[in-house]
Motif scaffolding. Sequence first.
Motif, short mmCIF file in Angstrom:
data_model
loop_
_atom_site.label_atom_id
_atom_site.label_comp_id
_atom_site.label_asym_id
_atom_site.label_seq_id
_atom_site.Cartn_x
_atom_site.Cartn_y
_atom_site.Cartn_z
N UNK A 28 0.86 -1.18 0.00
CA UNK A 28 0.00 0.00 0.00
C UNK A 28 0.90 1.23 0.00
N UNK A 29 0.69 2.11 -0.96
CA UNK A 29 1.59 3.28 -1.07
C UNK A 29 0.98 4.54 -0.48
N UNK A 30 -0.27 4.49 -0.10
CA UNK A 30 -0.91 5.63 0.57
C UNK A 30 -2.16 5.14 1.29
N UNK A 31 -2.55 5.85 2.35
CA UNK A 31 -3.82 5.52 3.00
C UNK A 31 -4.92 6.44 2.48
N UNK A 32 -4.53 7.39 1.62
CA UNK A 32 -5.51 8.36 1.12
C UNK A 32 -6.28 7.82 -0.07
N UNK A 55 8.92 7.07 1.87
CA UNK A 55 9.13 7.87 0.66
C UNK A 55 9.12 6.93 -0.54
N UNK A 56 9.06 7.49 -1.73
CA UNK A 56 9.09 6.64 -2.93
C UNK A 56 10.40 5.86 -2.99
N UNK A 57 11.48 6.49 -2.56
CA UNK A 57 12.79 5.81 -2.55
C UNK A 57 12.78 4.64 -1.56
N UNK A 82 -3.09 5.64 -7.19
CA UNK A 82 -2.83 6.67 -8.22
C UNK A 82 -3.07 8.09 -7.72
N UNK A 83 -3.49 8.26 -6.45
CA UNK A 83 -3.54 9.62 -5.93
C UNK A 83 -2.24 10.02 -5.25
N UNK A 84 -1.33 9.07 -5.07
CA UNK A 84 -0.03 9.42 -4.46
C UNK A 84 0.78 10.22 -5.48
N UNK A 85 1.29 11.35 -5.03
CA UNK A 85 2.04 12.23 -5.93
C UNK A 85 3.28 11.51 -6.49
N UNK A 86 3.50 11.68 -7.78
CA UNK A 86 4.67 11.12 -8.47
C UNK A 86 4.75 9.59 -8.40
N UNK A 87 3.62 8.94 -8.25
CA UNK A 87 3.63 7.49 -8.09
C UNK A 87 4.25 6.78 -9.32
N UNK A 112 -9.80 3.36 -10.40
CA UNK A 112 -9.96 3.73 -11.80
C UNK A 112 -10.16 5.21 -12.07
N UNK A 113 -10.33 6.02 -11.01
CA UNK A 113 -10.67 7.43 -11.28
C UNK A 113 -9.52 8.21 -11.93
N UNK A 114 -8.29 7.77 -11.70
CA UNK A 114 -7.14 8.50 -12.24
C UNK A 114 -6.49 7.74 -13.40
N UNK A 115 -7.15 6.70 -13.85
CA UNK A 115 -6.52 5.84 -14.85
C UNK A 115 -6.36 6.50 -16.20
N UNK A 116 -7.33 7.36 -16.54
CA UNK A 116 -7.30 7.94 -17.89
C UNK A 116 -5.96 8.65 -18.14
N UNK A 117 -5.44 9.34 -17.11
CA UNK A 117 -4.20 10.06 -17.34
C UNK A 117 -2.95 9.21 -17.11
#
Length: 342
Positions: A28-32, A55-57, A82-87, A112-117
């Motif tokens: 899990x990369x975010x709880x948001x 962090x991503x690193x 996909x809401x995590x910045x710079x994922x 799926x809400x951010x998949x289009x981009x």
Amino acid sequence: MPTEQIEQSAAVPFIDPFGRAITYLRVSVTDRCDLRCVYCMSEDMHFLPKRDLLSLEELDRMCSAFIRRGVRKLRITGGEPLVRRDILQLFRGLSRHLDSGALDELTLTTNGTQLARHAADLAQCGVKRINVSLDTLDPEKFRTITRWGDLRRVMEGLDAAQAAGIAVKINTVALKGVNEEEIPQLIDWAHGRGMDLTLIEVMPLGEIEPGRIDQFLPLSLVRAQLKQRYTLDEIDDRTGGPARYVRLHETGGRLGFITPMTHNFCESCNRVRVTCTGTLYMCLGQEDAADLRTPLRASESDALLEQTIAEAITRKPRGHDFVIDRRRSRPAVGRHMSVTGG
Ligand code: SAM
Ligand code: SF4
């Protein structure tokens, strides 16, 4: 980490006390999340402060340590990954393990809400299959289940993913009195678009609303109803997850069932999970955990990290025992799914 080193030490995988090699990691990369599905989150969730998150690193180092020790399949989840910045940076980095052959599959579970981009970039990173969670095709119902979601965005995301050549599996939580009647329509729609669909029983995770127990719909019942409409051909496809699959004669598509409440799928469990704060859970249904963030931050070398993981794996239990306690109306495990990562 040089590729040869990864390939060399992949020969000594993490093995748990029951002889199961740990080959599947969910992170899990975010709880948001940009939605608030009623069975997953409360409306006024309190999210973790950024400093608590890996962090991503750090996420890359941690995933790479698991891959070095035999993990072959990596699923990124959340919250909404996909809401995590710079994922995409994380996906780009991890794709080197696909290139080297150390990893068989890099995938994600998304609403799926951010998949289009992101779909085209994900495909470029070697993501070949994704799971998209969707419980209804009715925009109003979608808004009710997710509290404010816009179904159109998910549909655009699905179009983009398929256009990018990514295979999509739809995950649908079966909810009594909510989408129960719509399940055949969802199946026909998904199979008509060449997507598998997996039904999931609602699990007693997290302190949410008392009404959740009423939402529980046993998939044994759904299956019996579907049998009146379709011919269910048993197939032995296992995708490394807990789903059992059938093929529907009428549609030609695959239908999966994840039944943690009525079927114990633990005996073949090859997976562990890590939360966005670096907590390693050896079992979705039990509280025992190990902190990986401290060893990650304690030294630049990964030796301590690997040692901590190895020690934790020796505590992986044989299985879990989810019980919806109807007398106390309390979930068996108090963590939200969005924390552990579904
Ligand atoms: N946000 C992403 C999504 O919705 O796909 C990834 C995280 S979400 C926690 C992962 C999966 O867990 C979703 O398919 C969701 O439907 C499922 N889920 C969440 N809460 C659940 C619950 N209480 N019981 C069963 N499945 C649940
Ligand atoms: Fe968000 Fe996924 Fe949980 Fe829904 S199920 S609230 S989309 S994390």
